[in-house]
Scaffold this active site. Structure first.
Site, short mmCIF file in Angstrom:
data_model
loop_
_atom_site.label_atom_id
_atom_site.label_comp_id
_atom_site.label_asym_id
_atom_site.label_seq_id
_atom_site.Cartn_x
_atom_site.Cartn_y
_atom_site.Cartn_z
N ASP A 18 0.81 -1.21 0.00
CA ASP A 18 0.00 0.00 0.00
C ASP A 18 0.85 1.27 0.00
O ASP A 18 1.41 1.65 1.03
CB ASP A 18 -0.92 -0.01 1.23
CG ASP A 18 -1.89 1.14 1.24
OD1 ASP A 18 -2.12 1.73 0.17
OD2 ASP A 18 -2.44 1.44 2.31
N ASP A 66 -1.94 5.30 -5.71
CA ASP A 66 -2.13 4.46 -4.54
C ASP A 66 -2.31 3.00 -4.91
O ASP A 66 -3.37 2.60 -5.41
CB ASP A 66 -3.35 4.98 -3.77
CG ASP A 66 -3.66 4.14 -2.53
OD1 ASP A 66 -2.76 3.39 -2.08
OD2 ASP A 66 -4.78 4.25 -2.02
#
Length: 451
Positions: free
Chosen positions: A39, A245
């Site tokens: 992440d 992201d």
């Protein structure tokens, strides 16, 4: 450091989908392996630890139970909790667990009611140098001992931990750079077939596209500016920012960008529109006839600040319905908040998060060619798929315990049937070559991991 990672498609028999990249990482003494979600939208690396609420295993359709490792600083000879009087705890204004004299943390994520709570600990992350000697390196790391997970983490979003790759000082790339183990830059490669890799110390190459990060943000993030959207021959000037992201499956944009993309796309496709369905997160979906094995879509291109183009190579999600029928969807979701370039728009690229130069770089890659990059890191081979395939039913279910232009149309093929199952010296960059199992997990909704 090179880390093999695999994209995991999570979906049910209807049409709810989540796609994230995972990797196996080794932590502690004796070392334990953990399947963690990668992440770039969050900072803390945490593992399920001394859990009262977390996912402990996976269960196959046949009933076979696959147990996950659980971390505990008490069972790792190199692990210890971060005390309350630590400068790290004080500087980050974290709460203190008086009963354990330990620095506590709580991280909430954008997905509703999704969080991780626990204690900060120090331990070692086991790596190896990317050279002929493959020297083992134990990297001291601060991570979260995740005692309580909530929301999407109990439904398989990050079943065995989260690898925080954000800009904050506590993230994994920040830690490796601060200890002189790797340059303050890393890359992630997102293969078309779902296989990828992450390389710490990779500064990219001179022939890559590049755009600066927007630094004046309340929370430091890989935030960039987009100045133009092209759908087919339609080109529209825009001015908005978005976060790259890897922890978000799909791309979220606000109007007017959302309408520019979707309406121009919709006016150029030939297939009939699929009716709106509350179980599908995408608004623009289209029916394919039973004998339709190939279809064309308009190319989608973004222009970043500075003028470099970023062509979207894989903007679709293809689904199999009953009676061997298919629909495809433009995998863009209207945002009510921040703009996010999700993992699906990064597919087909090596994306370089250069935190020394504060730039985002990108270059087409299949993630599997054995090619030496300019800074001495190795790319690793991946077999690129020949067309878009419909996802097949998943085989594993997480069980929670309580407590990137193209100027011509894209020819996309579908299968005639569903597939069965389915600044450290550059020469001393840290490499962790870890082969990861591909897990297909059952999921019931989309999740955004960033916070």
């Amino acid at each position: 450091m090179v880390l093999f990672c695999f994209k995991s498609h999570l979906f049910n028999f209807i049409l709810k989908v989540r796609i994230l990249y995972y990797a196996n990482v080794s932590v502690g003494t004796p070392e334990l392996w953990f399947l963690v979600a990668l992440d770039t939208g969050s900072d803390l690396f945490w593992l399920p630890c001394d859990c009262t609420s977390c996912v402990r295993d996976l269960v196959t359709r046949s009933g076979q139970r696959i147990d996950f490792n659980m971390y505990s600083p008490d069972t790792s000879s190199t692990g210890m909790t971060v005390p309350c009087n630590s400068t790290m705890c004080d500087a980050r204004r974290r709460a203190c667990s008086a009963s354990r004299n330990a620095c506590a943390y709580e991280v909430s994520y954008l997905s509703s009611n999704t969080s991780s709570t626990g204690l900060l600990v120090e331990d070692v992350l086991h790596l190896a140098t990317d050279d002929s000697q493959q020297k083992v390196v134990d990297a001291p790391i601060t991570l979260g001992c995740g005692i309580v997970q909530t929301g999407g983490f109990l439904d398989g979003a990050a079943p065995n931990g989260l690898f925080g790759l954000g800009m904050d000082t506590i993230s994994v790339p920040s830690t490796l750079a601060s200890k002189g183990l790797a340059a303050n830059s890393f890359s992630m490669c997102f293969g078309n077939d779902g296989i990828g890799r992450i390389v710490f110390g990779d500064k990219g190459s001179t022939d890559q596209g590049e755009t600066p990060f927007n630094l004046h943000q309340l929370h430091p993030a890989y935030n960039i500016s987009i100045t133009q959207i092209a759908v087919g021959e339609n080109i529209t000037d825009v001015d908005f920012t978005a976060i790259f992201d890897s922890g978000t499956s799909f791309t979220y944009v606000n109007d007017p960008a959302y309408s520019i993309i979707t309406e121009n796309f919709n006016s150029r496709v030939q297939q009939p529109r699929y009716p709106s369905d509350s179980q599908i997160p995408f608004e623009f979906c289209y029916n394919l006839s039973p004998n339709e094995t190939r279809f064309d879509i308009p190319p989608l291109n973004l222009t970043m600040k500075g003028g470099d183009p970023f062509s979207i190579t894989d903007p679709l999600e293809l689904f199999s319905l009953s009676n061997n029928r298919y629909i495809y969807c433009l995998a863009v979701i209207k945002s009510g908040d921040v703009n996010i370039i999700g993992e699906n728009f990064m597919t087909g690229y090596r994306v370089v998060f250069n935190r020394e130069n504060m730039t985002l770089g990108w270059k087409p890659s299949n993630c599997y060619d054995d090619v030496q990059t300019e800074n001495g890191s190795n790319t690793l081979p991946v077999n690129q798929r020949n067309g878009t395939q419909a996802p097949s039913p998943s085989t594993l279910v997480p069980e929670a315990t309580s407590g990137k232009g193209r100027t011509s149309p894209v020819a996309t093929s579908i299968p005639t049937q569903s597939p069965p199952g389915s600044n450290a010296p550059d020469s001393n960059s840290i490499s962790c070559k870890i082969l990861v199992l591909l897990f297909c997990l059952l999921s019931h909704y989309l999740i955004i991991l960033s916070y």
